[in-house]
Design a protein around this motif. Structure first.
Motif: not given
Length: 426
Positions: A376-379, A386-389, A393-397
């Motif tokens: 699991s991950h919480v950004e 922001g969690i998919f676009a 998303w780009r830098n971490n997820i």
């Protein structure tokens, strides 16, 4: 004919505003107006341009327009979109990278059916293409589907996903974004019990309402506050005569868009007034920040009434997925049957639609899955989009998701040949 008049009324209002905008833009651009250097004429033209574009975008399906990616050799690779499976309510499409020779993990990106087209994931698709052989669910606008095609509810949606996974085979990795997360989990459990050889290798659930009651939001509060009778009375209309789906009962995209806009009305009003000012000064452009965002945001699609109502009733009100009581075609789905598919959840710390806690509930439901295959991950600071676009998303997820895919059966790397040891025994 019930509610067909209201559906056509909304379309008439939209069409009229588009016409008013086009008329104002044409009148403001008329050469004779240049004889009267009045700033009001420039404002009228600018208002017309922005208004026409705004209301015209509401009934247009955006193009994917995926730019080229750079291959390992440094050359540009052209992206083409091909239909892998065609269906009445949606297609499975394949983003084919020209002249790609190296094997990449096969990934199915499950797009949400929540009022916008799958193109909402355009930036997500582009970010995954360099490292994935990518397939995407492309759901159709309900107003364009004839009544003769039949119904489409959460069970039909789930079976569409089952068919896609059967077609793609067991070496597939699935990423489900937002709304389809609970149904994708159910489709995986369906295969785990009935066809274990067809289940994917990994499943990544991003910001989905697995257990909507785990952390309440305005969305979940609305679902509990309104009865199903009120929801059907207020939200469901019949497609008008203009579209191929005439007579189909739907939750109109224009109605949902009005709800979206009203939630942040001051922010949207300022965005459009600023854009009109930029257009009057000549600073606006075809692909500026405003147009790039609102061309996608305003492009809405209708959902079938049965899909919308069954989602609210079964996923949010009754919590069938959260209670592991979901039934498909008379068969009870047991999420505990998932024993080999690695599952990862991703949540945004500031997500006000699927708040933290709703998605990670999937891991507790996978009782037959060893902890080693759960992640699991919480950004921090990331909202729903922001969690998919976004930058999160780009830098971490995205790097974390790709690491998860490779760690759980991504494309096997070729073994590195070590130099022979001359001192080894023959």
């Amino acid at each position: 004919m019930r509610y067909m008049a209201t559906y056509d009324l909304m379309e008439t209002i939209r069409n009229t505003n588009q016409w008013l905008g086009a008329s104002a833009a044409a009148l403001g651009a008329y050469p004779a107006m240049s004889l009267f250097p009045n700033p009001a004429m420039e404002w009228m033209r600018a208002w017309g341009e922005v208004t026409e574009r705004t209301f015209q975008r509401m009934v247009v399906k955006p193009d994917w327009n995926i730019p080229t990616i750079v291959g390992a050799s440094g050359k540009d690779r052209i992206i083409t979109v091909e239909k892998e499976i065609e269906g009445a309510f949606g297609d499975l499409i394949h983003f084919k990278v020209a002249k790609r020779t190296s094997k990449k993990p096969r990934v199915l990106l499950v797009a949400p059916m929540s009022g916008h087209y799958a193109t909402l994931l355009r930036s997500t698709v582009h970010s995954l293409l360099p490292d994935c052989e990518l397939y995407v669910t492309d759901w159709h606008n309900a107003r364009d589907i004839p009544v003769s095609a039949g119904k489409f509810d959460v069970e039909d949606y789930t079976m569409y996903l089952v068919d896609y996974l059967r077609h793609l085979g067991p070496d597939t990795h699935v990423i489900a974004v937002c709304q389809p997360a609970p149904l994708t989990l159910a489709a995986t459990a369906y295969l785990a019990e009935d066809e274990p050889d067809a289940q994917p290798k990994s499943l990544t659930l991003i910001g989905g309402p697995i257990d909507p009651d785990a952390n309440a939001t305005d969305v979940t509060d609305f679902g509990h506050r309104v009865t199903m009778g009120q929801l059907e009375e207020m939200m469901i209309q019949r497609v008008g005569f203009k579209y191929p789906g005439v007579g189909r009962m739907v939750y109109p995209g224009l109605l949902q868009l009005s709800s979206f806009m009203s939630m942040n009305s001051e922010k949207h009003s300022k965005a459009f007034s600023d854009q009109i000012a930029r257009a009057a000064r000549g600073d606006a452009s075809e692909h500026d920040k405003h147009n790039n965002f609102y061309d996608e945001y305003l492009a809405v699609m209708d959902m079938t009434a049965e899909f919308y109502l069954s989602t609210v009733e079964r996923i949010f009100k009754n919590g069938e997925i959260a209670k592991n009581e979901f039934v498909v075609n008379g068969k009870k789905i047991d999420i505990g049957k998932i024993t080999t598919v690695a599952v990862k959840t991703v949540e945004g710390g500031n997500d006000d639609i699927s708040a933290p806690g709703q998605c990670i509930a999937a891991l507790d439901l996978c009782t037959g899955l060893p902890d080693a295959k759960k992640a699991s991950h919480v950004e921090p600071g990331a909202g729903h989009y922001g969690i998919f676009a976004g930058s999160g998303w780009r830098n971490n997820i995205r790097p974390l998701v790709m690491d998860f895919i490779h760690a759980n059966g991504g494309v096997a790397k070729k073994p590195v040949k070590k130099p022979a040891n001359k001192n080894a025994a023959a």
